[in-house]
Structure formats: C-alpha cells, structure tokens
Design an enzyme around this catalytic site. Structure first.
Site, PDB file in Angstrom:
ATOM      1  N   ASP A   8      -8.011  -5.281  -0.084  1.00 11.01           N
ATOM      2  CA  ASP A   8      -8.458  -6.171  -1.167  1.00 11.01           C
ATOM      3  C   ASP A   8      -8.113  -7.628  -0.943  1.00 11.01           C
ATOM      4  OD1 ASP A   8      -7.628  -3.414  -3.133  1.00 11.01           O
ATOM      5  OD2 ASP A   8      -9.650  -4.235  -2.930  1.00 11.01           O
TER       6      ASP A   8
ATOM      7  N   HIS B 145       0.865  -1.193   0.000  1.00  9.29           N
ATOM      8  CA  HIS B 145       0.000   0.000   0.000  1.00  9.29           C
ATOM      9  C   HIS B 145       0.893   1.232   0.000  1.00  9.29           C
ATOM     10  CE1 HIS B 145      -3.206   2.788   1.139  1.00  9.29           C
ATOM     11  NE2 HIS B 145      -4.045   1.823   0.815  1.00  9.29           N
TER      12      HIS B 145
HETATM   13  C1  SDX Z   1      -6.252   0.007  -2.853  1.00 15.03           C
HETATM   14  O1  SDX Z   1      -4.477   4.503  -1.907  1.00 15.03           O
HETATM   15  C2  SDX Z   1      -5.429   3.885  -1.304  1.00 15.03           C
HETATM   16  O2  SDX Z   1      -5.858   4.247  -0.209  1.00 15.03           O
HETATM   17  C3  SDX Z   1      -6.008   2.708  -2.089  1.00 15.03           C
HETATM   18  C4  SDX Z   1      -7.018   1.854  -1.318  1.00 15.03           C
HETATM   19  C5  SDX Z   1      -8.307   2.595  -1.072  1.00 15.03           C
HETATM   20  O3  SDX Z   1      -9.039   2.225  -0.130  1.00 15.03           O
HETATM   21  O4  SDX Z   1      -8.651   3.486  -1.892  1.00 15.03           O
HETATM   22  O5  SDX Z   1      -6.468   1.433  -0.066  1.00 15.03           O
HETATM   23  C6  SDX Z   1      -7.400   0.598  -2.113  1.00 15.03           C
HETATM   24  O6  SDX Z   1      -6.030   0.350  -3.981  1.00 15.03           O
HETATM   25  C7  SDX Z   1      -5.344  -0.965  -2.124  1.00 15.03           C
HETATM   26  C8  SDX Z   1      -4.143  -1.440  -2.994  1.00 15.03           C
HETATM   27  C9  SDX Z   1      -4.655  -2.554  -3.920  1.00 15.03           C
HETATM   28  N1  SDX Z   1      -3.599  -2.929  -4.872  1.00 15.03           N
HETATM   29  C10 SDX Z   1      -2.966  -4.137  -4.765  1.00 15.03           C
HETATM   30  O7  SDX Z   1      -3.138  -4.947  -3.841  1.00 15.03           O
HETATM   31  C11 SDX Z   1      -2.011  -4.424  -5.928  1.00 15.03           C
HETATM   32  C12 SDX Z   1      -0.697  -4.977  -5.380  1.00 15.03           C
HETATM   33  N2  SDX Z   1       0.001  -3.883  -4.683  1.00 15.03           N
HETATM   34  C13 SDX Z   1       1.003  -3.134  -5.426  1.00 15.03           C
HETATM   35  O8  SDX Z   1       0.642  -2.924  -6.771  1.00 15.03           O
HETATM   36  C14 SDX Z   1       1.502  -1.914  -4.666  1.00 15.03           C
HETATM   37  O9  SDX Z   1       1.773  -2.350  -3.392  1.00 15.03           O
HETATM   38  C15 SDX Z   1       0.644  -0.664  -4.596  1.00 15.03           C
HETATM   39  C16 SDX Z   1       0.234  -0.177  -5.950  1.00 15.03           C
HETATM   40  C17 SDX Z   1      -0.559  -0.900  -3.767  1.00 15.03           C
HETATM   41  C18 SDX Z   1       1.505   0.407  -3.929  1.00 15.03           C
HETATM   42  O10 SDX Z   1       2.517   0.692  -4.807  1.00 15.03           O
HETATM   43  P1  SDX Z   1       3.692   1.708  -4.425  1.00 15.03           P
HETATM   44  O11 SDX Z   1       3.411   2.450  -3.181  1.00 15.03           O
HETATM   45  O12 SDX Z   1       3.989   2.505  -5.649  1.00 15.03           O
HETATM   46  O13 SDX Z   1       4.854   0.734  -4.066  1.00 15.03           O
HETATM   47  P2  SDX Z   1       5.935   0.268  -5.088  1.00 15.03           P
HETATM   48  O14 SDX Z   1       5.249  -0.263  -6.306  1.00 15.03           O
HETATM   49  O15 SDX Z   1       6.932   1.372  -5.229  1.00 15.03           O
HETATM   50  O16 SDX Z   1       6.609  -0.989  -4.342  1.00 15.03           O
HETATM   51  C19 SDX Z   1       7.687  -0.822  -3.440  1.00 15.03           C
HETATM   52  C20 SDX Z   1       8.447  -2.142  -3.503  1.00 15.03           C
HETATM   53  C21 SDX Z   1       8.843  -2.553  -4.919  1.00 15.03           C
HETATM   54  O17 SDX Z   1       9.960  -3.428  -4.794  1.00 15.03           O
HETATM   55  P3  SDX Z   1      11.458  -2.786  -5.062  1.00 15.03           P
HETATM   56  O18 SDX Z   1      11.353  -1.941  -6.340  1.00 15.03           O
HETATM   57  O19 SDX Z   1      11.731  -1.944  -3.839  1.00 15.03           O
HETATM   58  O20 SDX Z   1      12.364  -3.974  -5.207  1.00 15.03           O
HETATM   59  O21 SDX Z   1       7.591  -3.211  -3.032  1.00 15.03           O
HETATM   60  C22 SDX Z   1       7.362  -4.137  -4.105  1.00 15.03           C
HETATM   61  C23 SDX Z   1       7.700  -3.421  -5.397  1.00 15.03           C
HETATM   62  O22 SDX Z   1       8.087  -4.342  -6.379  1.00 15.03           O
HETATM   63  N3  SDX Z   1       5.938  -4.463  -4.042  1.00 15.03           N
HETATM   64  C24 SDX Z   1       5.445  -5.700  -4.180  1.00 15.03           C
HETATM   65  C25 SDX Z   1       4.066  -5.552  -4.008  1.00 15.03           C
HETATM   66  N4  SDX Z   1       3.762  -4.257  -3.789  1.00 15.03           N
HETATM   67  C26 SDX Z   1       4.938  -3.592  -3.829  1.00 15.03           C
HETATM   68  N5  SDX Z   1       6.046  -6.889  -4.421  1.00 15.03           N
HETATM   69  C27 SDX Z   1       5.212  -7.956  -4.494  1.00 15.03           C
HETATM   70  N6  SDX Z   1       3.863  -7.904  -4.333  1.00 15.03           N
HETATM   71  C28 SDX Z   1       3.270  -6.715  -4.096  1.00 15.03           C
HETATM   72  N7  SDX Z   1       1.951  -6.646  -3.943  1.00 15.03           N
END
Ligand code: SDX
Length: 430
Positions: A365, A308
């Site tokens: 989710d 998140h």
């Molecule tokens: C919602 O914003 C809100 O409030 C949203 C929400 C709401 O109520 O409105 O809470 C609802 O959208 C919840 C989120 C639902 N999405 C998912 O579950 C999809 C999976 N999650 C990721 O796509 C991600 O965690 C996000 C999009 C939620 C957050 O992305 P960020 O903050 O841009 O984080 P990032 O992509 O920069 O990740 C940081 C690191 C990365 O690794 P490195 O580059 O440091 O090596 O963490 C890793 C990412 O690869 N990472 C994950 C991961 N999420 C982040 N690795 C594996 N699985 C994951 N789910």
C-alpha cells in the site's frame, strides 16, 4: 524413516499429533484431534501461528520477501503477464493457452454491463457514501440477478462457476466506475466491449459526453500492473473472510461481498488511502517526514503502508511498485511531491532502529496510492481498486472451499472470560 510427530504433554499425559509439511518446507502439527483427545484447545488470537487450510494457490515466504502464484514468482508475472492471464492462473492453476485466454477475455468483455434496474440502486445511496460500502452492497445485489449462480446449492453454484468468475471479474469494474460517477453526479458510461480490461474501466470512469476517454499516457498498463500485484495474497484478512463465508455454503457473490467489507479496514486494504492522506498531511505541515517518523516511534502515529503480519522483509510488491511508480509518473507527465516525501520516509524508516528492530518495511500500500493518483483515481476509490485486483484471489479461494468434499464450516472456539453462573435478579430487587 519413523513418521515424525509432535508430542504435547498436558495434565501429565502425553499426546502425539501428526506433522504436515508444505511444498516449500513449512511445518505444522495437525491439532484437529486436540480437543477430542485432551479437552484442551489452542489459543492464537489473530491466528498468527495457525494454519486455517491447505491451499495450492499462493506461497509467501515473509522472511525472504517471496510471493508466488501457483509457483510463478510475482516479479515474473509483473514483468510478463497481464491481469486477466494472472487471474486465470490463480483461479484455474495453470497459465492459460492463448485460445482459452481469448475465450476468457471475450467472456469478461461481453459481461461488462449490469442490468439497467441496478442503476436505480445507486439512487438509494447518499452522495457521501463510502465507495466500499456501495461496492459490497452492489456485489451482493448482483447475485439476485443470477439466481442460478447464487442458489447456495453448492453443486449448482459450482456448475456455473466459470461464468460467475468471469462475470464478477468483469462487473466489479463496472460497479466501481458507476459508484465513482454517481458520487460525482455524472451520468453512467456504458462499457465499450472493444476495449481491453483496464482501458474499458478507465473509459467507464472518465469518458465525458462528446469526449471519449483516450489513454494516451499508458494509464491502462499502469493499472494492469497494479491489479496484477493485488490479485491474491494467501490467507489475508479479507481472503480468510471469503473462505469463512464460503465454508457455510454461501454463494460466490455473498462471499466476495463479505471480502470487500473485510478489505475496507485501515489496517488492511484501507491503508492505501491512509498512506496518501498521511503523505498529504506531512506535505501540508511542511514537515520533511522527520517529525512524523518520531511521532510513529513514540506510538503517536502509524507509518501507514509500513509493516506486515507476514513480510518481515521488503514486500516484493512494494519493491516493484516503488520502482515503476517513477516511470509511470514520468510517462504520465506528473511530478508528485508526495513521491519525494514517500522516498524520504522510506529511507529514514529503513535506517531507523525502531523500524529495523520490528522488521517494518514498506508494504503493497505504500506506493500504490501515488500510482493511482497519477492516473486520476481519487483516494476514496483506492480500496475499491484493491478489491478489483483481489477479485481473482477471492474467487480462487472460494473455489478451493467449494470443491473440498470434506470441507467443514469454519467455527473457531474461544476461551470464555465473562461472569460465572448468576441468578436472574428481577428489576425490583436491583
Ligand atoms: C495489507 O495480510 C496481508 O497479506 C495483507 C495484504 C494483502 O495483500 O492482502 O498484504 C495487504 O493489508 C498490507 C498492510 C496494510 N496496512 C498498513 O500499512 C497499516 C499500517 N501497518 C500496521 O497497522 C501493521 O503493520 C499491520 C496491521 C500491517 C500488521 O500488524 P501486526 O502484524 O499485528 O503487527 P503489530 O501491530 O503487532 O506491530 C508490531 C510492532 C508494534 O510495536 P510494539 O508493540 O512492538 O512496540 O510494530 C509496530 C507496532 O506498534 N508497528 C508499527 C507499524 N506497524 C507495526 N509502528 C509504526 N508504524 C507502523 N505501520
């Protein structure tokens, strides 16, 4: 005490900017004069460090896993409130007195039907249309039936706000159920005004000719909890979209329709569908989740429902859903193997350095799809359910924009990285 300011030194010149302090101690420096004073802009791709507004609606402390609506902790609203009461709290700022809640409830139940000519709109969608594309289109089309509420004359739209808010909270349910029925090739079911908010939705979804849907397993209560947990969430992608569209003077129908589009993406509201797909794929492959976790750590897969932008602790909504999903499944008499896989994934991820170091925890989710499946909602409708839940939050944020007399259109700057000046080369010379 001397007023605290932020000092920034640019091109050997010192610039001072006032500080803004939030109710819960969040700190910001106000750079609204930055470009005028220094010709510099700030750069913050994804806005992870940028406050776009002052808001009284929702407070999140991502490090502590805190979520409050108008000061009330989500845990208390989950345990004691209802979706319509929480909707009023989020929209109007206070928990409603019984009488005003009864008026709101009546307004919502009596505005559940849609104009019969809207039924024909559904004939224009291919049967394999995604429900979110239909919902966004139909919410915008709804505004055409209420020109007095969608005039884009701000004072006029605000004068009809209470009616529009209740109408949207009510009809988003009806449009969702009609979408489900259209895609199944089933006749639409008229709302039954004597039923509660969630029971009426389930009735419009699942009642068959000569078989009135009866909620004998508490599906309505489970759905009400799901909706309450989704009601608002500060400046997430879709809510910020609603504010952006509202800032241009657009009416509430157009703004929430844009919110639906933003919510659809798999990184945002589309994740609840993706979680169930991920769990089903793991189940079908015979993997107990171990291989999948390894793939996620190698960047070859994403653990959907994890991570998140704001929560660097357990999403309190996921904690509540994780606790209640088992009770709901038992109550409904469903033994879903996906729940066991989800539990194993959660356990191994919470112990694994890759996830721990990145502060990746289950988000709202992760469990919500299992709960929706248990009450008979198909996965392609999951994000529509999220939109129904988030409607009060979108409405409340539109209201904050609309009621701000000093509000300005949202228009971010950029850093241009394209070609420098070039002369037009006529085709024959190329
Ligand atoms: C919602 O914003 C809100 O409030 C949203 C929400 C709401 O109520 O409105 O809470 C609802 O959208 C919840 C989120 C639902 N999405 C998912 O579950 C999809 C999976 N999650 C990721 O796509 C991600 O965690 C996000 C999009 C939620 C957050 O992305 P960020 O903050 O841009 O984080 P990032 O992509 O920069 O990740 C940081 C690191 C990365 O690794 P490195 O580059 O440091 O090596 O963490 C890793 C990412 O690869 N990472 C994950 C991961 N999420 C982040 N690795 C594996 N699985 C994951 N789910």
């Amino acid at each position: 005490m001397e007023e605290q300011t932020a000092l920034i030194r640019l091109d050997d010149i010192n610039y001072e900017f006032p500080l803004i302090l939030g109710t819960e101690g969040e700190k910001a420096f106000d750079i609204r004069s930055l470009r005028t004073k220094s010709k510099f802009i700030a750069f913050d791709e994804g806005y992870g460090n940028t406050g776009s507004c002052l808001s009284d609606i929702t407070f999140i402390d991502g490090e502590q896993g805190v979520l409050r609506h108008r000061g009330y902790p989500i845990e208390q609203l989950a345990a004691k409130s209802t979706f319509l009461e929480t909707a009023m709290l989020i929209i109007y700022g206070e928990l409603p007195a019984e009488e005003s809640l009864a008026v709101f409830r009546k307004r919502v139940s009596s505005s559940a039907s849609v104009h019969t000519s809207m039924h024909h709109h559904f004939e224009g969608f291919p049967g394999n249309s995604h429900p979110m594309s239909i919902l966004s289109a139909m919410l915008n089309a709804l505004g055409a039936y209420y020109p007095e509420m969608s005039s884009n004359d701000r004072d006029q739209d605000l004068a009809h706000f209470d009616e529009t808010a209740a109408l949207l909270i009510s009809k988003v349910r009806t449009l969702a159920a009609m979408t489900f029925r259209m895609k199944k090739g089933l006749p639409f079911v008229a709302p039954n005004h004597s039923r509660g908010y969630c029971e009426n939705f389930l009735h419009m979804m699942f009642t068959e000719p000569y078989f009135d849907y009866i909620d004998s397993v508490g599906a309505g209560d489970a759905l009400d909890l799901f909706l309450r947990l989704h009601a608002d969430h500060e400046q997430n992608c879709s809510t910020s979209t609603v504010r952006m569209v509202a800032s241009g003077g657009a009416n509430l129908f157009a703004s929430v329709s844009a919110g639906v589009c933003a919510l659809w993406g798999p990184s945002h509201g589309g994740a609840n569908m993706a979680v169930v797909q991920m769990l089903e794929d793991i189940h079908a492959s015979g993997d107990d989740g171990t291989r999948f976790i390894e793939a996620a750590k190698e960047g070859k897969a994403k653990l959907m429902g994890f991570g998140h932008r704001v929560y660097k602790n357990y999403d309190p909504r996921a904690k509540i859903l994780g606790k209640t999903v088992e009770q709901v499944l038992t109550q409904i008499g469903v033994d879903d193997p996906l729940l066991n896989i989800a539990r194993r994934l959660e356990q191994s991820a919470l112990e694994d350095e890759y996830f721990v170091s990145r502060k990746l925890y289950p988000n709202v989710d992760f469990y919500s799809g299992i709960l929706l499946r248990a009450i008979g909602i198909p996965p392609e409708m999951f994000t529509v359910m999220f939109a129904i839940g988030r409607m009060p939050g979108w409405i409340a944020n539109w209201k904050e924009i609309a009621e701000n007399p000093k509000g300005r259109i949202h228009r971010p700057r950029q850093i241009y990285t394209g070609h420098g000046l070039r002369d037009y080369q006529a085709l024959e010379k190329r």
